[in-house]
Structure formats: structure tokens, C-alpha cells
Design a protein around this motif. Structure first.
Motif, PDB file in Angstrom:
ATOM      1  N   ASN A 116       9.085  10.097  28.221  1.00 25.42           N
ATOM      2  CA  ASN A 116       9.430   9.261  27.086  1.00 25.42           C
ATOM      3  C   ASN A 116       8.253   8.350  26.784  1.00 25.42           C
ATOM      4  OD1 ASN A 116      11.148   8.331  25.060  1.00 25.42           O
ATOM      5  ND2 ASN A 116      11.923   6.685  26.340  1.00 25.42           N
ATOM      6  N   MET A 117       7.583   8.567  25.659  1.00 25.74           N
ATOM      7  CA  MET A 117       6.367   7.843  25.324  1.00 25.74           C
ATOM      8  C   MET A 117       6.635   6.863  24.189  1.00 25.74           C
ATOM      9  SD  MET A 117       2.649   9.519  24.344  1.00 25.74           S
ATOM     10  CE  MET A 117       2.628  10.517  25.819  1.00 25.74           C
ATOM     11  N   HIS A 118       6.228   5.620  24.391  1.00 23.55           N
ATOM     12  CA  HIS A 118       6.372   4.607  23.347  1.00 23.55           C
ATOM     13  C   HIS A 118       5.161   4.676  22.429  1.00 23.55           C
ATOM     14  CE1 HIS A 118       7.630   0.825  21.468  1.00 23.55           C
ATOM     15  NE2 HIS A 118       6.341   0.528  21.448  1.00 23.55           N
ATOM     16  N   VAL A 119       5.418   4.710  21.124  1.00 24.53           N
ATOM     17  CA  VAL A 119       4.346   4.832  20.139  1.00 24.53           C
ATOM     18  C   VAL A 119       4.450   3.689  19.134  1.00 24.53           C
ATOM     19  CG1 VAL A 119       3.361   6.273  18.318  1.00 24.53           C
ATOM     20  CG2 VAL A 119       4.296   7.340  20.366  1.00 24.53           C
ATOM     21  N   ALA A 120       3.335   3.037  18.887  1.00 28.72           N
ATOM     22  CA  ALA A 120       3.233   2.057  17.810  1.00 28.72           C
ATOM     23  C   ALA A 120       2.368   2.678  16.726  1.00 28.72           C
ATOM     24  CB  ALA A 120       2.621   0.758  18.324  1.00 28.72           C
ATOM     25  N   GLU A 121       2.933   2.874  15.559  1.00 27.03           N
ATOM     26  CA  GLU A 121       2.279   3.680  14.524  1.00 27.03           C
ATOM     27  C   GLU A 121       2.168   2.893  13.228  1.00 27.03           C
ATOM     28  OE1 GLU A 121       2.692   8.339  13.082  1.00 27.03           O
ATOM     29  OE2 GLU A 121       4.476   7.227  13.682  1.00 27.03           O
ATOM     30  N   LYS A 122       1.044   3.087  12.523  1.00 31.69           N
ATOM     31  CA  LYS A 122       0.823   2.412  11.249  1.00 31.69           C
ATOM     32  C   LYS A 122       0.099   3.369  10.311  1.00 31.69           C
ATOM     33  CE  LYS A 122      -1.360  -1.714   9.200  1.00 31.69           C
ATOM     34  NZ  LYS A 122      -0.165  -2.225   8.528  1.00 31.69           N
ATOM     35  N   GLY A 123       0.475   3.352   9.045  1.00 31.63           N
ATOM     36  CA  GLY A 123      -0.177   4.217   8.079  1.00 31.63           C
ATOM     37  C   GLY A 123       0.668   5.437   7.760  1.00 31.63           C
ATOM     38  N   ASN A 124       0.051   6.414   7.119  1.00 32.98           N
ATOM     39  CA  ASN A 124       0.765   7.637   6.762  1.00 32.98           C
ATOM     40  C   ASN A 124      -0.157   8.831   6.918  1.00 32.98           C
ATOM     41  OD1 ASN A 124      -0.769   8.013   4.206  1.00 32.98           O
ATOM     42  ND2 ASN A 124       0.306   6.134   3.612  1.00 32.98           N
ATOM     43  N   LYS A 125       0.398  10.019   6.778  1.00 33.57           N
ATOM     44  CA  LYS A 125      -0.340  11.248   7.046  1.00 33.57           C
ATOM     45  C   LYS A 125      -1.319  11.614   5.939  1.00 33.57           C
ATOM     46  CE  LYS A 125       3.286  13.085  10.015  1.00 33.57           C
ATOM     47  NZ  LYS A 125       4.280  14.161  10.258  1.00 33.57           N
ATOM     48  N   GLU A 126      -1.369  10.806   4.880  1.00 33.16           N
ATOM     49  CA  GLU A 126      -2.353  11.047   3.826  1.00 33.16           C
ATOM     50  C   GLU A 126      -3.741  10.593   4.245  1.00 33.16           C
ATOM     51  OE1 GLU A 126      -0.970   9.120   0.354  1.00 33.16           O
ATOM     52  OE2 GLU A 126       0.840  10.348   0.148  1.00 33.16           O
ATOM     53  N   HIS A 127      -3.827   9.770   5.306  1.00 33.86           N
ATOM     54  CA  HIS A 127      -5.108   9.263   5.790  1.00 33.86           C
ATOM     55  C   HIS A 127      -5.428   9.889   7.144  1.00 33.86           C
ATOM     56  CE1 HIS A 127      -3.549   6.092   3.047  1.00 33.86           C
ATOM     57  NE2 HIS A 127      -4.806   6.066   2.654  1.00 33.86           N
ATOM     58  N   PRO A 128      -6.716   9.951   7.526  1.00 33.73           N
ATOM     59  CA  PRO A 128      -7.077  10.481   8.854  1.00 33.73           C
ATOM     60  C   PRO A 128      -6.417   9.682   9.965  1.00 33.73           C
ATOM     61  CG  PRO A 128      -9.027  10.287   7.457  1.00 33.73           C
ATOM     62  CD  PRO A 128      -7.898   9.597   6.730  1.00 33.73           C
ATOM     63  N   ALA A 129      -5.969  10.366  10.991  1.00 33.30           N
ATOM     64  CA  ALA A 129      -5.270   9.712  12.098  1.00 33.30           C
ATOM     65  C   ALA A 129      -6.251   9.242  13.161  1.00 33.30           C
ATOM     66  CB  ALA A 129      -4.255  10.668  12.715  1.00 33.30           C
ATOM     67  N   ILE A 130      -6.005   8.049  13.705  1.00 35.43           N
ATOM     68  CA  ILE A 130      -6.816   7.497  14.787  1.00 35.43           C
ATOM     69  C   ILE A 130      -5.908   7.293  15.996  1.00 35.43           C
ATOM     70  CG2 ILE A 130      -8.333   5.636  15.538  1.00 35.43           C
ATOM     71  CD1 ILE A 130      -8.874   5.010  12.604  1.00 35.43           C
ATOM     72  N   LEU A 131      -6.288   7.864  17.117  1.00 34.84           N
ATOM     73  CA  LEU A 131      -5.520   7.735  18.352  1.00 34.84           C
ATOM     74  C   LEU A 131      -6.201   6.688  19.227  1.00 34.84           C
ATOM     75  CD1 LEU A 131      -3.173   8.968  20.057  1.00 34.84           C
ATOM     76  CD2 LEU A 131      -4.884  10.488  21.061  1.00 34.84           C
ATOM     77  N   PHE A 132      -5.542   5.529  19.421  1.00 34.47           N
ATOM     78  CA  PHE A 132      -6.096   4.458  20.239  1.00 34.47           C
ATOM     79  C   PHE A 132      -5.553   4.577  21.664  1.00 34.47           C
ATOM     80  CE2 PHE A 132      -6.484   2.658  15.984  1.00 34.47           C
ATOM     81  CZ  PHE A 132      -7.750   2.083  16.019  1.00 34.47           C
ATOM     82  N   LEU A 133      -6.449   4.618  22.642  1.00 35.80           N
ATOM     83  CA  LEU A 133      -6.071   4.752  24.040  1.00 35.80           C
ATOM     84  C   LEU A 133      -6.558   3.518  24.795  1.00 35.80           C
ATOM     85  CD1 LEU A 133      -7.207   8.470  24.526  1.00 35.80           C
ATOM     86  CD2 LEU A 133      -4.973   7.619  23.792  1.00 35.80           C
ATOM     87  N   HIS A 134      -5.617   2.728  25.289  1.00 31.59           N
ATOM     88  CA  HIS A 134      -5.995   1.474  25.932  1.00 31.59           C
ATOM     89  C   HIS A 134      -6.137   1.643  27.435  1.00 31.59           C
ATOM     90  CE1 HIS A 134      -1.963   0.843  27.591  1.00 31.59           C
ATOM     91  NE2 HIS A 134      -1.461   1.150  26.416  1.00 31.59           N
ATOM     92  N   GLY A 135      -6.619   0.595  28.076  1.00 30.95           N
ATOM     93  CA  GLY A 135      -6.824   0.624  29.521  1.00 30.95           C
ATOM     94  C   GLY A 135      -5.834  -0.276  30.241  1.00 30.95           C
ATOM     95  N   PHE A 136      -6.164  -0.641  31.462  1.00 31.46           N
ATOM     96  CA  PHE A 136      -5.310  -1.496  32.293  1.00 31.46           C
ATOM     97  C   PHE A 136      -5.973  -2.857  32.460  1.00 31.46           C
ATOM     98  CE2 PHE A 136      -4.307  -3.215  36.510  1.00 31.46           C
ATOM     99  CZ  PHE A 136      -2.918  -3.239  36.448  1.00 31.46           C
ATOM    100  N   PRO A 137      -5.229  -3.956  32.287  1.00 30.30           N
ATOM    101  CA  PRO A 137      -3.779  -4.054  32.079  1.00 30.30           C
ATOM    102  C   PRO A 137      -3.372  -4.188  30.615  1.00 30.30           C
ATOM    103  CG  PRO A 137      -4.627  -6.212  32.602  1.00 30.30           C
ATOM    104  CD  PRO A 137      -5.816  -5.288  32.587  1.00 30.30           C
ATOM    105  N   GLU A 138      -4.167  -3.660  29.676  1.00 30.66           N
ATOM    106  CA  GLU A 138      -3.815  -3.806  28.271  1.00 30.66           C
ATOM    107  C   GLU A 138      -2.532  -3.058  27.936  1.00 30.66           C
ATOM    108  OE1 GLU A 138      -6.815  -2.685  29.226  1.00 30.66           O
ATOM    109  OE2 GLU A 138      -8.283  -4.159  28.571  1.00 30.66           O
ATOM    110  N   LEU A 139      -1.896  -3.488  26.851  1.00 30.38           N
ATOM    111  CA  LEU A 139      -0.730  -2.813  26.302  1.00 30.38           C
ATOM    112  C   LEU A 139      -1.000  -2.528  24.827  1.00 30.38           C
ATOM    113  CD1 LEU A 139       2.140  -4.997  27.834  1.00 30.38           C
ATOM    114  CD2 LEU A 139       1.328  -2.776  28.652  1.00 30.38           C
ATOM    115  N   GLY A 140      -0.080  -1.825  24.200  1.00 30.57           N
ATOM    116  CA  GLY A 140      -0.270  -1.440  22.808  1.00 30.57           C
ATOM    117  C   GLY A 140      -0.193  -2.577  21.814  1.00 30.57           C
ATOM    118  N   ILE A 141       0.071  -3.788  22.266  1.00 31.96           N
ATOM    119  CA  ILE A 141       0.127  -4.943  21.365  1.00 31.96           C
ATOM    120  C   ILE A 141      -1.194  -5.149  20.637  1.00 31.96           C
ATOM    121  CG2 ILE A 141      -0.509  -6.574  23.188  1.00 31.96           C
ATOM    122  CD1 ILE A 141       1.239  -8.648  21.870  1.00 31.96           C
TER     123      ILE A 141
END
Length: 230
Positions: free
Chosen positions: A15-40
């Protein structure tokens, strides 16, 4: 941040938590954080808590994620552990990557001995990654301080050079010694981080470090490989 949609997505058996912004009309950017960062502080967050977290498994999870989101290719932006995952994401599936931006972690070059052995030889047993290796030890030291104070210490640290933490001092130092917030970090941020780590604990993040040697062994086939994206 306004306009961010939070949702849980079942991918690759987790079960993966996703924070998403934008729409599929624009190029997608996948942000991968480190430790101890969170998706905030990012747009897409992944976090799951296993007994061991291995780099090849995470790449598989991310491929499943972008498939589930209906994305063909993504721009990959990684920091810290997220950068390490991003390197292997590009090595394993360059066909799914438009471009790569990484910070803090250099490309993982191959060496003759295991990463933890090299780190101990270079920085000693008190180096933080070496200290993280024994399950439960760091967690017990973390528990001597409040989670909010630990988070502040992690992000406010300004000491240059390798991070070495003697056992007699311990992670977090004295639980009665308050840490000063840097200008870019708010009390609200700290409270958010503390609420999440109080809920799940630190073991999930620390297991990335404990799987370091195993990930090194499993990625041997990509020794001296070049990162190539279209």
C-alpha cells in the motif's frame, strides 16, 4: 501545499501513499525522497515498512506505481536514498525515464568489498551508517528523546565532515537539550514529521541502511554500467 491530492495506491503487493499534483497533459515528475524526509516536501512520496528494503524491490515498486498511474515515462528527481534508487531505476528501465536529476548521492561505483566494510575502514565504528546496522540499537537511542526534538536535530545539523555518533552520546544527544529550528523549518513541519514517525517508528527508514550490503550484492550485474536515458 495547495492543490495536492493524497491517495493510497495498491501496487506490487504494498500500500503506497502518493501525493500528486497536476494532470496527465503535462510531463510527469517522480520525486523520490530520502531519510528522514517525508512527502510533505515533495510531490510523490513512497513509504513502506518491511523487515528489509532492497533496491531492486523498490525499483519494481516504482515501475508498478507509474503503471498504475497510467504513465509511460517520467522525469526522475532523487535525493539521498531516493537518489540511489533513481540511479538504479535509470539503469534497469531507461525506457521509462525522460531525464534524471539527483542530489547528495553519487553514482554507486563498484568496489572489492562491501559498503559497510569500506565505511568502517574510512570513518570507524561510530559512523552513523555503521551504528545503524544492529537492529534495535538506534531505535532505543532515538527513544531517549522526543520525536520532535530528533527531527529538529536531524534537519538542523550543520557539522561538516562525516557524521560520527559515539555510543556514550547516542543519537539525539541529551533528551533535555532542545534543538533550534533552522529558518526554513517550521514548528508545523516538525509536528507533521513527529506525528508520522510516532505512528510507524524509525525502523522502516533504518532498514534501508541495514540492507545496504545486500543491495550491493544484488546489483553486481550492473558493475561499471552507464546511465543512459533517451
Amino acid at each position: 501545499m495547495e492543490g495536492i491530492e493524497h491517495k493510497n495506491v495498491l501496487v506490487n503487493g504494498i500500500n503506497m501513499h502518493v501525493a500528486e499534483k497536476g494532470n496527465k497533459e503535462h510531463p510527469a515528475i517522480l520525486f523520490l525522497h530520502g531519510f528522514p524526509e517525508l512527502g510533505i516536501h515533495g510531490v510523490i512520496k513512497f513509504s513502506h515498512y518491511l523487515l528489509a528494503v532492497i533496491v531492486l524491490h523498490i525499483v519494481g515498486d516504482l515501475i508498478s506505481l507509474i503503471n498504475t498511474l497510467g504513465l509511460d515515462q517520467v522525469f526522475v528527481v532523487g535525493h539521498d536514498w531516493g537518489a540511489l534508487i533513481a540511479w538504479y531505476f535509470c539503469l534497469l528501465r531507461p525506457d521509462r525515464v525522460n531525464a534524471l536529476v539527483n542530489t547528495s548521492v553519487a553514482f554507486p561505483r563498484r568496489a572489492a568489498n562491501k559498503p559497510t566494510e569500506r565505511l568502517r575502514a574510512a570513518f570507524g565504528d561510530d559512523y552513523y551508517i555503521c551504528r545503524f546496522q544492529e537492529p534495535g540499537v538506534a531505535e532505543a537511542e532515538f527513544a531517549r528523546s522526543t520525536t520532535a526534538n530528533l527531527i529538529t536535530i536531524f534537519f538542523a545539523m550543520r557539522t561538516p565532515g562525516p557524521l560520527c555518533v559515539p555510543k556514550e552520546i547516542g543519537f539525539g544527544g541529551s533528551p533535555n537539550k532542545p534543538a533550534t529550528l533552522p529558518s526554513w523549518l517550521t514548528e508545523e513541519d516538525v509536528a507533521y514529521y513527529a506525528s508520522k514517525f510516532d505512528l510507524k517508528g524509525f525502523t522502516g527508514g533504518l532498514n534501508y541502511y541495514r540492507a545496504l550490503d545486500l543491495s550491493w550484492e544484488l546489483t553486481a550485474p550492473w558493475c561499471n554500467a552507464e546511465v543512459k536515458v533517451p
